[in-house]
Write an enzyme that holds these catalytic residues in place. Structure first.
Site, PDB file in Angstrom:
ATOM      1  CG  HIS A   1     -52.229  13.603  -1.026  1.00 20.27           C
ATOM      2  ND1 HIS A   1     -51.936  14.850  -1.498  1.00 20.27           N
ATOM      3  CD2 HIS A   1     -51.114  12.851  -1.213  1.00 20.27           C
ATOM      4  CE1 HIS A   1     -50.705  14.875  -1.945  1.00 20.27           C
ATOM      5  NE2 HIS A   1     -50.172  13.666  -1.788  1.00 20.27           N
TER       6      HIS A   1
ATOM      7  CD  GLU B   1      -8.595   1.155  -0.118  1.00 14.74           C
ATOM      8  OE1 GLU B   1      -8.845   1.154  -1.333  1.00 14.74           O
ATOM      9  OE2 GLU B   1      -7.582   1.721   0.368  1.00 14.74           O
ATOM     10  CG  HIS B   2      -7.005  -2.863   1.056  1.00 15.26           C
ATOM     11  ND1 HIS B   2      -6.514  -1.616   0.709  1.00 15.26           N
ATOM     12  CD2 HIS B   2      -7.592  -3.376  -0.052  1.00 15.26           C
ATOM     13  CE1 HIS B   2      -6.785  -1.398  -0.570  1.00 15.26           C
ATOM     14  NE2 HIS B   2      -7.439  -2.445  -1.057  1.00 15.26           N
TER      15      HIS B   2
ATOM     16  CD  GLN C   1      -2.799  -0.974  -0.160  1.00 15.07           C
ATOM     17  OE1 GLN C   1      -3.441   0.020  -0.473  1.00 15.07           O
ATOM     18  NE2 GLN C   1      -2.727  -2.028  -0.946  1.00 15.07           N
TER      19      GLN C   1
ATOM     20  CG  ASP D   1      -4.745  -4.100  -4.943  1.00 11.73           C
ATOM     21  OD1 ASP D   1      -5.835  -3.731  -4.474  1.00 11.73           O
ATOM     22  OD2 ASP D   1      -3.655  -3.593  -4.624  1.00 11.73           O
TER      23      ASP D   1
ATOM     24  CG  HIS E   1      -1.199   2.301  -4.057  1.00 13.29           C
ATOM     25  ND1 HIS E   1      -1.576   2.089  -5.355  1.00 13.29           N
ATOM     26  CD2 HIS E   1      -1.604   1.204  -3.377  1.00 13.29           C
ATOM     27  CE1 HIS E   1      -2.178   0.919  -5.466  1.00 13.29           C
ATOM     28  NE2 HIS E   1      -2.208   0.364  -4.276  1.00 13.29           N
TER      29      HIS E   1
END
Length: 435
Positions: free
Chosen positions: A424, A331-332, A263, A365, A266
């Protein structure tokens, strides 16, 4: 290489505040970005292709004369595929199949039921007509992103998929086009940035207007997606990629070190965190990282990422590790532990859960099957991975029998009059059967 990664202990008095500071991420654009994106979106919406060509030439350093030059045909995609190695094509095809097979389990179907008085109620599930997929371009391109965004849309039955990808200096990435061809993208336009988002959201003379925009991008893309939301749907506003590894101290330290690197490489804002009840093991992982980082081509990015946003967290036991994992809502999330299925049952908040010592996040991934488009920055508390359900919409079905309408009207009429909505009430009352 020496790494100055923060180390926390759950026993320290200020731990919660330190953790919140570590996790904090402000994805709000500054005033300059907001103004730039507003100008671009306004121009593309007003001037269409003319503005799209102008911004593409300016930001991607191209010399496009007409918007027709921005589109890449299916034939050109096939030609790109012929230039890619057979081994890579084979891997892309295998990954695409696995992603498709997984997402076929997510398909939602229409349903209905009939009540005793004959009234029929139900839900009609319909795929979106047209979807736009944004793919980062240039040399730092991600064919895996093409597969993950396109395959669930295909499984959902989306009528047409439009892909946009920038080509800075005219560089066209054959691997990305190959992935688009394999995934079944219908049309590709070589435009990027906020101008691509605006074109998809509002349409131009060449780029068709879509119903939803998905896919990652930089701060200008994210700001534009936020700006056009409402005119079109969007998937999410994603922050930097992140991984949280919970390890009981029994996994090879080199493996965990590389999982954290996966990670961190990235970008400098990515986040990698290790939680363990074994302090000796944390030190072993740190030593492995300092040794292995020298083998990495992106070691400078990894170092900045780890030192800015990485951390080692020592906890009392596995129960506390899981408690903190739920606070992080990563996230992971890797559960590199004994009995991972048992501990996974206690996880309430995570984008994706990787269970066991032999399940690195990197497999998710690319080719495991589940989608790698995941909620970040703690949004796993209320968000889910991208899936087929993001490309289907639901319509309610109501078909009243005469008796059913009469029964419902007797309920609706007092409610409507209680809200002072006389029309109505009368609309319902007209359906009441006379004795």
């Amino acid at each position: 290489m020496k790494l100055n990664i923060r180390e926390f202990s759950s026993k320290s008095a200020g731990f919660r505040a330190e953790l919140e500071s570590l996790l904090a991420w402000d994805s709000v654009s500054d005033a300059n970005v907001q103004q730039s994106v507003t100008d671009i979106v306004t121009q593309v919406r007003a001037r269409g292709d003319e503005a799209l060509v102008e911004f593409t030439n300016r930001f991607d350093r191209r010399d496009v004369k007409h918007a027709k030059e921005l589109e890449i045909s299916r034939e050109q995609m096939a030609q790109a595929k012929s230039r890619v190695s057979e081994a890579l094509v084979s891997s892309l095809e295998a990954a695409a199949k696995r992603v498709r097979d997984y997402h076929e389990h997510q398909v939602q179907n229409s349903w209905q039921y009939q009540e005793a008085d004959g009234t029929v109620l139900g839900q009609k599930v319909t795929p979106l007509d047209r979807v736009g997929v944004y793919v980062p371009g240039g040399k730092a391109a991600y064919p895996s992103s093409v597969l993950m965004n396109v395959m669930p849309a295909k499984v959902a039955g989306v009528g047409e998929i439009i892909m946009v990808v920038p080509t800075p200096d005219g560089f066209v990435n054959d691997i990305v086009l190959t992935a688009a061809y394999i995934a079944g993208v219908d049309r590709v336009f070589t435009v990027g940035g906020a101008q691509a988002i605006a074109a998809l959201a509002y349409g131009t003379q060449s780029v068709p207007k879509v119903d939803k925009i998905v896919g990652p991008g930089n701060i200008y893309v994210a700001t534009a997606k936020r700006m056009v939301f409402g005119a079109v749907g969007i998937d999410m506003i994603a922050g930097p990629s992140e991984i949280l590894v919970v390890c009981d101290g029994k996994t090879n330290p080199d493996w965990i070190a590389m999982d954290l690197f996966s990670q961190a490489e990235h970008d400098e804002d990515a986040q990698s965190i290790l939680i363990s009840p074994n302090m000796d093991y944390i030190q072993q992982v740190k030593q492995a990282m300092e040794r292995l980082i020298e083998t990495q081509s992106r070691k400078d990015i990894i170092k900045v990422s780890l030192e800015n946003r990485g951390a080692f967290i020592h906890v009392l036991d596995m129960e506390e590790a899981i408690e903190i994992a739920n606070l992080v809502a990563a996230e992971h999330l890797e559960l590199s532990v004994d009995e991972p299925e048992k501990w996974a049952q206690k996880i309430r908040h995570a984008g994706a859960i990787f269970m066991g010592r032999h399940t690195p996040e990197a497999l998710g991934d690319y080719c495991a099957g589940p989608n790698h488009v995941l909620p970040t920055s703690g949004t796993a508390r209320f968000s889910s991975p991208l899936g087929v359900y993001d490309f289907q919409k639901r319509s309610s079905l109501i078909n009243c029998s005469p008796e059913g309408a009469s029964n419902l009207a007797k309920i609706a009429s007092p409610l409507a009059r209680g809200e002072s909505l006389e029309a109505h009430a009368m609309s319902a009352e007209y359906r009441i059967l006379k004795d």
